[in-house]
Design a protein around this motif. Sequence first.
Motif: not given
Lengths: 123, 123
Positions: B43-50, B74-83, B90-93
């Motif tokens: 829900r926090f990520l709904v507002d944008g990447p963090r 990430k594993w479930c496919g809800y989010v992905d990560a970028e360094r 992290y952000r919602l996929t």
Amino acid sequence: MLCQMARLRLRPRTLEASQDSADLLYAKFMGGLADSTRLRIVRFLVDGPRSVGEIIDHLGMSQSRVSNHLACLKWCGYVDAERQGRAVFYRLTDRRIRKILELAQAVVADNASHIAACTRIPV
Amino acid sequence: MLCQMARLRLRPRTLEASQDSADLLYAKFMGGLADSTRLRIVRFLVDGPRSVGEIIDHLGMSQSRVSNHLACLKWCGYVDAERQGRAVFYRLTDRRIRKILELAQAVVADNASHIAACTRIPV
DNA sequence: AGCATATATCATAAATTTATGATCTGTCAA
DNA sequence: TTGACAGATCATAAATTTATGATATATGCT
């Protein structure tokens, strides 16, 4: 069962705590579909109401196991029950449930390869 | 974590078993939102990447706890990560995730009284 | 290179959820 | 009212998930 041991704290002191307890309830609700047996039951009910006996036959599981899961689903608000003679029929309560199932299934389908390729799980 | 110990059986022998393993995957996926910590993250990520650090601050939880839950999501496919430098964002996929959240929240809201009135749970 | 910051991973302990078998309740029919 | 069928409930054992603390990896700075 997910539902038997839930002990939700109501009337929290602070607003933040209030949000926490809302999240808890919300998460519990999602937990309703986080079990393959319950998921199969819900998906079976998409086609229409079914008696407990029919559900038991369909799943090939023990009576108490199915009954416990049904209690959980009823509890979460996914299904409701109506007695008809000696049988009890269960049905989905809300058409939004179907929509949730569809969306989730679509996302899972799209991520299947990703999930299958995951190195953290020794498939 | 939900994801660390999953041991999904692939290439099942029968069609029925194949459906079973699909249900298992599907249920695992739903399990991604069946935890209040992960739900709060999503829900926090709904507002944008963090960044992970921002998420940690927001939740007020330990680094490893948050990191483990992020791995699960990430594993479930809800989010992905970028360094980005030393931080990882992290952000919602998928925008369907938002829709699932909305629907679930609406159903929970409509059933809140029912759930609160439940006698099986000593609230 | 050496160090600090940011995050990930892992083993294991603690907590929660699920399965099982026994028992209880309700409905119908003889 | 007895018995059989349909389902619910409950205690406890088994399985799974989560939290914690320690350690590992990656990046950037000096």
